[in-house]
Write an enzyme that holds these catalytic residues in place. Structure first.
Site, PDB file in Angstrom:
ATOM      1  N   ASP A  86      17.239 -12.971  11.440  1.00 24.03           N
ATOM      2  CA  ASP A  86      18.658 -12.696  11.232  1.00 24.03           C
ATOM      3  C   ASP A  86      19.225 -13.425  10.019  1.00 24.03           C
ATOM      4  OD1 ASP A  86      18.435 -15.152  12.790  1.00 24.03           O
ATOM      5  OD2 ASP A  86      20.615 -15.052  12.958  1.00 24.03           O
ATOM      6  N   GLY A  87      18.771 -14.650   9.750  1.00 23.68           N
ATOM      7  CA  GLY A  87      19.244 -15.371   8.581  1.00 23.68           C
ATOM      8  C   GLY A  87      18.851 -14.661   7.300  1.00 23.68           C
TER       9      GLY A  87
ATOM     10  N   GLY B 114       2.243 -16.682  35.611  1.00 26.25           N
ATOM     11  CA  GLY B 114       2.473 -16.951  37.029  1.00 26.25           C
ATOM     12  C   GLY B 114       3.282 -18.201  37.275  1.00 26.25           C
ATOM     13  N   ALA B 115       4.265 -18.466  36.425  1.00 28.23           N
ATOM     14  CA  ALA B 115       5.075 -19.676  36.549  1.00 28.23           C
ATOM     15  C   ALA B 115       5.949 -19.640  37.800  1.00 28.23           C
ATOM     16  CB  ALA B 115       5.953 -19.840  35.315  1.00 28.23           C
TER      17      ALA B 115
ATOM     18  N   ASP C 217      10.491 -14.909  17.827  1.00 29.06           N
ATOM     19  CA  ASP C 217      11.481 -15.026  18.902  1.00 29.06           C
ATOM     20  C   ASP C 217      11.862 -13.705  19.555  1.00 29.06           C
ATOM     21  OD1 ASP C 217      11.745 -17.812  18.726  1.00 29.06           O
ATOM     22  OD2 ASP C 217      13.105 -17.625  17.029  1.00 29.06           O
TER      23      ASP C 217
ATOM     24  N   ARG D 197      14.895 -21.627  20.543  1.00 27.38           N
ATOM     25  CA  ARG D 197      16.065 -22.498  20.489  1.00 27.38           C
ATOM     26  C   ARG D 197      17.325 -21.787  20.975  1.00 27.38           C
ATOM     27  NH1 ARG D 197      15.740 -23.545  15.539  1.00 27.38           N
ATOM     28  NH2 ARG D 197      17.357 -22.144  14.738  1.00 27.38           N
TER      29      ARG D 197
ATOM     30  N   ARG E  29       0.830  -1.209   0.000  1.00 25.98           N
ATOM     31  CA  ARG E  29       0.000   0.000   0.000  1.00 25.98           C
ATOM     32  C   ARG E  29       0.869   1.266   0.000  1.00 25.98           C
ATOM     33  NH1 ARG E  29      -5.301  -1.590   1.871  1.00 25.98           N
ATOM     34  NH2 ARG E  29      -5.909  -3.185   0.362  1.00 25.98           N
TER      35      ARG E  29
END
Length: 327
Positions: free
Chosen positions: A107-108, A190-191, A132, A176, A29
């Site tokens: 990044d790749g 709340g882990a 990520d 990863r 656009r």
């Protein structure tokens, strides 16, 4: 390549991320608004080599802002890693009259774009599209907000069943090489603990924390594990905990690729549109080799060499925040 900007091409590369379609829409656009022609390239760099181009009009990007994935598809390309492959890609761009590129990916994707520019001097601007959130030069990448909200929704449901059975759940999320998803979802859900690649996992401390929670009569416990954590993932750390606390009713849940899918959140749609426009405007100003991003609410431009994921660092204050909130 032509010094005058008349036609640009846009493509998505690497892992898909919710909001990529909204970014494509923003690019198309804005280009049309500025009287530029637009080509879409199917399947990223591989499609560039295989001559998979399509002309994009305003109508081509109608009704896609709310869709996950990418209408241009994406693919990894070993061929583009060769000089011969990149030469073929360049010739295809030249034959299509393309003067500049907008690359949506991580990044790749940006490393490939930088090499491509160095060899053939075709201007290219990058838009950060990865769940990520591991690129330097932007507060958030496209797809990250959707991914963490998808994860939160799943973990909330897991919490319901964990509560009902007094269970300890280890939930593995994507990441990863980086723990950005795990960190935010851990705080938001709340882990009791968050395990990420950037911070050494002290198994003894984890066991101590779980035992403390048990003494405080917690009816359930959730531990968020980034898939790249040094412990080897959720199944591995769950096995270690089971050896010490055999009485624990332990379950493991791998959220996997559901984090990549789904309709993008409003935040991701707005960010994608904003960066799509910023990418085209950067090309119109003669810029190249930069990733557009947003930091502190303002559009920023970061060289590809700095934007790659290993330059971004986790916010340790957030990690310490969870230590307090989970006490």
């Amino acid at each position: 390549m032509s010094n005058k900007l008349e036609k640009i091409a846009v493509f998505t590369s690497g892992g898909d991320a919710p909001g990529m379609n909204a970014a494509i829409r923003g690019v198309v656009r804005c280009a049309l608004y500025n009287k530029l022609k637009v080509e879409g390239i199917y399947q990223g760099y591989q499609g560039m080599i295989e001559n998979k181009f399509v002309s994009l009009l305003s109508s081509s990007v109608s009704n896609i802002i709310q869709k996950g994935g990418t209408i241009l598809k994406t693919a990894r390309s070993d061929d583009f890693m060769t000089t011969e492959g990149r030469k073929k890609a360049f010739n295809n761009l030249k034959n299509r009259g393309v003067d500049a590129l907008v690359a949506i990916g991580g990044d790749g994707t940006f490393k490939g774009a930088q090499v491509f520019y160095d060899e053939f001097k075709i201007p290219v601007i990058g838009i950060p599209g990865t769940i990520d959130n591991d690129l330097y030069g932007t507060d958030f990448t496209i797809g990250y907000d959707t991914a963490i909200n998808t994860a939160i929704d799943a973990i909330d449901k897991i919490r319901d069943t964990a509560d009902s059975h007094n269970r300890l759940f280890f939930v593995e999320v994507m990441g990863r090489d980086a723990g950005f998803i795990a960190l935010r979802t851990g705080i938001g859900s709340g882990a009791e603990a968050i395990l990420i690649p950037e911070i050494h996992t002290d198994t003894k401390m984890l066991l101590k924390k779980l035992e403390l929670g048990k003494k405080k009569s917690k009816t359930s416990s959730i531990v968020i594990v980034s898939e790249g954590d040094e412990t080897g993932g959720a199944f591995k750390i769950a096995e270690e905990v089971k050896k010490v606390f055999s009485e624990y009713d332990i379950r493991v849940s791998i959220l996997g690729h559901i984090q990549r899918g789904g309709n993008p959140t409003c935040s991701d749609r707005v960010l994608a549109g904003r960066l799509g426009v910023a990418a085209v405007e950067a090309l119109l100003k003669g810029e190249t080799g930069l990733m557009v991003g947003v930091k502190h609410k303002s559009v920023t431009y970061t060289p590809f060499s700095k934007a790659i994921k290993h330059n971004n660092t986790i916010d340790k204050d957030l990690f310490e925040l969870n230590e307090i909130l989970s006490f």
